[in-house]
Scaffold this active site. Structure first.
Site, PDB file in Angstrom:
ATOM      1  N   HIS A   1       0.857  -1.184   0.000  1.00  0.00           N
ATOM      2  CA  HIS A   1       0.000   0.000   0.000  1.00  0.00           C
ATOM      3  C   HIS A   1       0.887   1.226   0.000  1.00  0.00           C
ATOM      4  O   HIS A   1       1.935   1.229   0.626  1.00  0.00           O
ATOM      5  CB  HIS A   1      -0.898   0.005   1.260  1.00  0.00           C
ATOM      6  CG  HIS A   1      -2.056   0.922   1.126  1.00  0.00           C
ATOM      7  ND1 HIS A   1      -1.980   2.263   1.414  1.00  0.00           N
ATOM      8  CD2 HIS A   1      -3.324   0.684   0.723  1.00  0.00           C
ATOM      9  CE1 HIS A   1      -3.156   2.808   1.182  1.00  0.00           C
ATOM     10  NE2 HIS A   1      -3.983   1.884   0.763  1.00  0.00           N
TER      11      HIS A   1
ATOM     12  N   ASP B   1      -8.033  -5.358   0.461  1.00  0.00           N
ATOM     13  CA  ASP B   1      -8.660  -6.222  -0.527  1.00  0.00           C
ATOM     14  C   ASP B   1      -8.101  -7.630  -0.584  1.00  0.00           C
ATOM     15  O   ASP B   1      -8.506  -8.415  -1.433  1.00  0.00           O
ATOM     16  CB  ASP B   1      -8.603  -5.551  -1.902  1.00  0.00           C
ATOM     17  CG  ASP B   1      -9.677  -4.482  -1.973  1.00  0.00           C
ATOM     18  OD1 ASP B   1     -10.745  -4.717  -1.373  1.00  0.00           O
ATOM     19  OD2 ASP B   1      -9.448  -3.430  -2.568  1.00  0.00           O
TER      20      ASP B   1
HETATM   21  N1  ACO Z   1       4.121  -7.601  -4.764  1.00  0.00           N
HETATM   22  C1  ACO Z   1       5.474  -7.599  -4.920  1.00  0.00           C
HETATM   23  N2  ACO Z   1       6.252  -6.513  -4.751  1.00  0.00           N
HETATM   24  C2  ACO Z   1       5.639  -5.374  -4.406  1.00  0.00           C
HETATM   25  C3  ACO Z   1       4.243  -5.292  -4.211  1.00  0.00           C
HETATM   26  C4  ACO Z   1       3.479  -6.463  -4.407  1.00  0.00           C
HETATM   27  N3  ACO Z   1       2.160  -6.438  -4.257  1.00  0.00           N
HETATM   28  N4  ACO Z   1       3.913  -4.027  -3.883  1.00  0.00           N
HETATM   29  C5  ACO Z   1       5.054  -3.334  -3.858  1.00  0.00           C
HETATM   30  N5  ACO Z   1       6.105  -4.134  -4.169  1.00  0.00           N
HETATM   31  C6  ACO Z   1       7.525  -3.758  -4.196  1.00  0.00           C
HETATM   32  C7  ACO Z   1       7.855  -2.941  -5.425  1.00  0.00           C
HETATM   33  O1  ACO Z   1       8.262  -3.769  -6.500  1.00  0.00           O
HETATM   34  C8  ACO Z   1       8.972  -2.070  -4.911  1.00  0.00           C
HETATM   35  O2  ACO Z   1      10.137  -2.872  -4.848  1.00  0.00           O
HETATM   36  P1  ACO Z   1      11.608  -2.197  -5.116  1.00  0.00           P
HETATM   37  O3  ACO Z   1      11.798  -1.219  -3.983  1.00  0.00           O
HETATM   38  O4  ACO Z   1      12.561  -3.347  -5.101  1.00  0.00           O
HETATM   39  O5  ACO Z   1      11.519  -1.518  -6.457  1.00  0.00           O
HETATM   40  C9  ACO Z   1       8.572  -1.768  -3.483  1.00  0.00           C
HETATM   41  O6  ACO Z   1       7.752  -2.893  -3.078  1.00  0.00           O
HETATM   42  C10 ACO Z   1       7.759  -0.475  -3.320  1.00  0.00           C
HETATM   43  O7  ACO Z   1       6.621  -0.560  -4.177  1.00  0.00           O
HETATM   44  P2  ACO Z   1       6.036   0.645  -5.029  1.00  0.00           P
HETATM   45  O8  ACO Z   1       5.424   0.133  -6.282  1.00  0.00           O
HETATM   46  O9  ACO Z   1       7.060   1.723  -5.150  1.00  0.00           O
HETATM   47  O10 ACO Z   1       4.890   1.149  -4.060  1.00  0.00           O
HETATM   48  P3  ACO Z   1       3.710   2.096  -4.451  1.00  0.00           P
HETATM   49  O11 ACO Z   1       3.361   2.840  -3.228  1.00  0.00           O
HETATM   50  O12 ACO Z   1       4.011   2.898  -5.672  1.00  0.00           O
HETATM   51  O13 ACO Z   1       2.526   1.101  -4.849  1.00  0.00           O
HETATM   52  C11 ACO Z   1       0.688  -0.378  -4.652  1.00  0.00           C
HETATM   53  C12 ACO Z   1       1.540   0.712  -3.967  1.00  0.00           C
HETATM   54  C13 ACO Z   1       0.234   0.113  -6.040  1.00  0.00           C
HETATM   55  C14 ACO Z   1      -0.551  -0.640  -3.810  1.00  0.00           C
HETATM   56  C15 ACO Z   1       1.534  -1.658  -4.790  1.00  0.00           C
HETATM   57  O14 ACO Z   1       1.926  -2.117  -3.516  1.00  0.00           O
HETATM   58  C16 ACO Z   1       0.800  -2.763  -5.560  1.00  0.00           C
HETATM   59  O15 ACO Z   1       0.828  -2.773  -6.794  1.00  0.00           O
HETATM   60  N6  ACO Z   1       0.137  -3.705  -4.827  1.00  0.00           N
HETATM   61  C17 ACO Z   1      -0.644  -4.730  -5.470  1.00  0.00           C
HETATM   62  C18 ACO Z   1      -1.985  -4.171  -5.941  1.00  0.00           C
HETATM   63  C19 ACO Z   1      -2.936  -3.901  -4.791  1.00  0.00           C
HETATM   64  O16 ACO Z   1      -3.130  -4.737  -3.911  1.00  0.00           O
HETATM   65  N7  ACO Z   1      -3.561  -2.722  -4.836  1.00  0.00           N
HETATM   66  C20 ACO Z   1      -4.568  -2.335  -3.846  1.00  0.00           C
HETATM   67  C21 ACO Z   1      -4.090  -1.154  -3.065  1.00  0.00           C
HETATM   68  S1  ACO Z   1      -5.215  -0.819  -1.784  1.00  0.00           S
HETATM   69  C22 ACO Z   1      -6.546  -0.135  -2.517  1.00  0.00           C
HETATM   70  O17 ACO Z   1      -6.491   0.646  -3.412  1.00  0.00           O
HETATM   71  C23 ACO Z   1      -7.804  -0.569  -2.029  1.00  0.00           C
END
Ligand code: ACO
Length: 437
Positions: free
Chosen positions: A315, A372
């Site tokens: 998140h 979720d």
């Molecule tokens: N699985 C694997 N790796 C992940 C995940 C994941 N779900 N989420 C983040 N990471 C990793 C990224 O690859 C990144 O790694 P790095 O530092 O080696 O490059 C690090 O964790 C930071 O992630 P970011 O993408 O920079 O985080 P951001 O805040 O931009 O994204 C998000 C947040 C979009 C929610 C992301 O965690 C994601 O895509 N999660 C899966 C989708 C999801 O569950 N979305 C629902 C969000 S809650 C809602 O809206 C109700």
């Protein structure tokens, strides 16, 4: 807001300095106000994804992502989940205070009265093929409400704004259920005055002629089903300046029709990185299929060259357990026990969570289950089809969207939202005729 502090930014290239005021809120980190930066130093700020930029002042929702805290108008989500209902919480978000009994009765009545949709609007559905994604229908149909309420709508009048907010909240379940009924070819069901918000939605979704399905046709009015759905709506009701709410605010800042603004929010919610995640979680769990296949998917999630992510994990704000996920995880047990005992996907989800939470990659990045991760399992137990999951989110989030819309409209200092950019395209150049290129 008091501004006892300021920070000084110095440009070493020319020695110019700007004193920028620090603004304190009631909770959370203070912010540096940068609006005078361009005139003082000649710079804009650059913050892709708004990672550290506050776009507005708001008194609706507070999140402390490090501590896993979520407050609606100051009330902890855990207390609201235990004692409140979705409509009472929607009232709280909209008005800022919990309603007295008579206020809640009036609000509930207002919602009930507005829950019907215009018969002509029902005909809009005929334009969609039966396999249209329900979110595609939601964006279109909610946006088209603006065609019914535009000319005489005065959004500078607080009473009319309130009616617009109520209409949106009230009609959302009716439209959502109609999307589902259209996709399965069943006749639309009208809202009933004797049912509450969540009961009505389930009734509009699943009510069928009893001759066809027998005496147990009203399984969906079981209190475990209706209360759990109400809880999910409450937990999803608002989440401060998330992507869809910010979209609603941006669209609203232009003075656009409120129904069109909410349609913009629905569009933003649809993406798998936001509200589409609940649908993606279920698809992911189905793809994983068996616990022994989990390590393969964990490895894929960690592989930078693989676009796969563990859906329902991570998140932007929470770097701790999402408090809503904890509440939903508990609710899962009651619903599954009643409607779908021994759901293999729940077992799989709990195993996946356990493995991920003990994996260095997820620990280092502070990736925890979000709201979720488990909500889809509950929806599945309630027979809600997977492609309706994000629609469920949209019904609930409408409470937050309209609260933010009302807040923005009541703010005398509100200006059109218009971000700047860092231009990286071609410098000025002259047009060349085709033969000279
Ligand atoms: N699985 C694997 N790796 C992940 C995940 C994941 N779900 N989420 C983040 N990471 C990793 C990224 O690859 C990144 O790694 P790095 O530092 O080696 O490059 C690090 O964790 C930071 O992630 P970011 O993408 O920079 O985080 P951001 O805040 O931009 O994204 C998000 C947040 C979009 C929610 C992301 O965690 C994601 O895509 N999660 C899966 C989708 C999801 O569950 N979305 C629902 C969000 S809650 C809602 O809206 C109700």
């Amino acid at each position: 807001m008091a501004d006892p502090k300021c920070v000084i930014v110095r440009d070493p290239a020319n020695g110019r300095e700007a004193e920028l005021p620090v603004r304190e809120g009631t909770l959370g980190p203070a912010v540096i106000e940068v609006r005078d930066l361009p005139s003082r130093l000649g710079y804009f700020t650059y913050d892709p994804g708004f990672v550290s930029t506050a776009s507005c002042r708001s008194a609706i929702t507070y999140i402390d992502g490090d501590e896993g805290v979520l407050l609606y108008r100051g009330y902890p989500i855990e207390q609201l989940a235990e004692h409140s209902s979705f409509l009472e919480t929607a009232y709280l978000l909209i008005h800022g205070e919990l309603p007295r009994p008579a206020e809640l009765t009036r609000f509930t009545e207002d919602i009930r009265r507005e829950s019907l949709i215009h018969e002509t609007l029902r005909k809009f559905f005929e334009g969609f093929h039966h396999d249209a994604h329900p979110m595609a229908m939601m964006v279109g149909v909610v946006g088209s409400l603006s065609a019914f309420y535009h000319g005489e709508l005065d959004i500078d009048d607080p009473a009319q704004r309130y009616i617009s907010a109520v209409r949106l909240l009230a009609k959302m379940p009716t439209i959502a259920a109609a999307c589902y009924r259209h996709s399965v070819g069943l006749p639309f069901v009208y809202p009933r005055a004797d049912l509450d918000y969540s009961e009505n939605f389930l009734n509009m979704m699943f009510s069928v002629p009893s001759l066809q399905y027998g005496e147990d046709a009203q399984w969906y009015l079981d209190p475990v089903a209706t209360r759990t759905l109400d809880l999910l709506f409450l937990l999803h009701a608002d989440h401060e300046q998330n992507a869809s709410t910010s979209t609603v605010r941006l669209a609203s800042s232009t003075g656009a029709n409120p129904y069109a603004c909410i349609a913009a929010g629905i569009a933003a919610l649809w993406g798998p990185a936001h509200g589409g995640a609940n649908e993606a979680v279920l698809e992911m769990l189905q793809e994983i299929g068996r616990p022994e296949r989990i390590p393969r998917f964990i490895a894929r999630a960690k592989d930078r060259n693989d676009p796969f992510r563990l859906m329902g994990f991570g998140h932007r704000v929470y770097k701790n357990y999402d408090p809503r996920a904890q509440i939903i995880r508990k609710a899962c047990h009651a619903v599954l026990e009643r409607f779908s005992p021994a759901d293999p996907l729940f077992e799989l989800a709990m195993r996946l969570e356990e493995i991920a939470l003990n994996d260095a990659y997820f620990i280092e990045r502070r990736l925890y289950p979000n709201v979720d991760f488990y909500s889809g399992i509950i929806y599945r137990a309630l027979n809600i089809p997977v492609n309706m999951f994000t629609v469920m989110f949209a019904i609930a989030r409408t409470a937050g969207w309209v609260a933010h819309w009302l807040e923005l409209k009541a703010d005398p200092g509100q200006r059109i939202g218009r971000p700047r950019q860092l231009y990286v395209g071609a410098p000025r150049r002259d047009y060349l005729p085709p033969a000279a290129r």
